[in-house]
Enzyme design. Structure first.
Site, PDB file in Angstrom:
ATOM      1  CG  ASP A  12      35.098   1.379  36.951  1.00 37.99           C
ATOM      2  OD1 ASP A  12      33.920   1.120  36.659  1.00 37.99           O
ATOM      3  OD2 ASP A  12      35.653   2.451  36.674  1.00 37.99           O
ATOM      4  CG  ASP A  14      33.288   3.379  30.971  1.00 41.27           C
ATOM      5  OD1 ASP A  14      33.229   3.914  29.865  1.00 41.27           O
ATOM      6  OD2 ASP A  14      32.733   2.293  31.242  1.00 41.27           O
ATOM      7  CG  ASP A 177      37.483   5.732  37.692  1.00 36.45           C
ATOM      8  OD1 ASP A 177      36.810   4.681  37.674  1.00 36.45           O
ATOM      9  OD2 ASP A 177      37.087   6.792  37.198  1.00 36.45           O
TER      10      ASP A 177
END
Length: 224
Positions: A12, A14, A177
């Site tokens: 991922d 961001d 995240d």
């Protein structure tokens, strides 16, 4: 324990590799100010990031995580255009890589892993940000939130990346995240790593059962 027989690592962007909230928040508040609407703190906007630009704009117009389903479509389209234009011109003013990200990515690449980005961020923004952080030469491939008809938490972007890289799901690991990353990985049977920092809407990443959990990005070196 550590991962075995992995060839490709999906990341991922961001909240995992970069903290882009300062620039995203500036773009959101610029949009709201032009529309004569209430602006919000950076910390509030941090909870709205992770589902792509359209959802971020809808949350900002709604003033909360839960989108107001009665939002006027023309207002939304105007707001999205304002947001994308401003953000596209201010992608890397205050966006930074998280601690140990550049060194760890280079170390993994030197070990022979192929690195891929699977993000919900619009595709056109990915390369300028990577170039701004001098990470553009690290990745073999990237998938944006608007690259396919579905984005995370749907598994389609992960499966598309596997197909493009000519590897099986079992040969890959997803690093992210948020629940979007881990739900997408879990649905297609891909092992995953959840990072405890980043943007997960205030929820503990452990709820979504990643294969491993790390507190610092450099810990990937011991797993791979």
């Amino acid at each position: 324990m550590k991962f075995n027989h992995k060839e490709v690592i999906l990341f991922d962007l961001d909240g995992t590799l970069i903290d882009s909230v300062p620039d995203l928040a500036a773009a959101v508040n610029h949009m709201l100010e032009v529309l004569n609407r209430e602006s919000f703190t950076e910390e509030t906007i941090r909870y709205w990031v992770g589902n792509g630009a359209q959802m971020l704009v809808k949350r900002a117009l709604s003033g909360q995580t839960e989108v107001d389903e009665t939002l006027d479509q023309s207002l939304f389209e105007n707001a999205l255009e304002l947001f994308l234009k401003f953000y596209g011109q201010n992608l890397s003013h205050r966006t930074i890589a998280y601690p140990n990200v550049p060194a760890t990515l280079h170390a993994l690449k030197e070990k022979g892993y192929r690195l891929v980005i699977v993000t919900n961020k619009p595709f056109d923004f990915v390369v300028p940000i990577l170039k701004g952080l001098k990470l553009d030469g690290v990745f073999d491939f990237w998938v944006g939130g608007d690259s396919l008809e579905k984005k995370k938490p749907d598994p389609l972007p992960l499966l598309h990346a596997c197909e493009h890289m000519n590897v099986s799901v079992e040969q890959c690991v997803m690093v992210g995240d948020s629940k979007n990353d881990l739900l997408a990985a879990g649905t297609c049977g891909m092992q995953s790593v959840g990072v405890t920092y980043g943007y997960n809407y205030g929820e503990d990443i452990r709820i979504y059962n990643p294969t491993y959990i790390i507190n610092d990005f450099s810990e990937l070196n011991a797993l791979l």
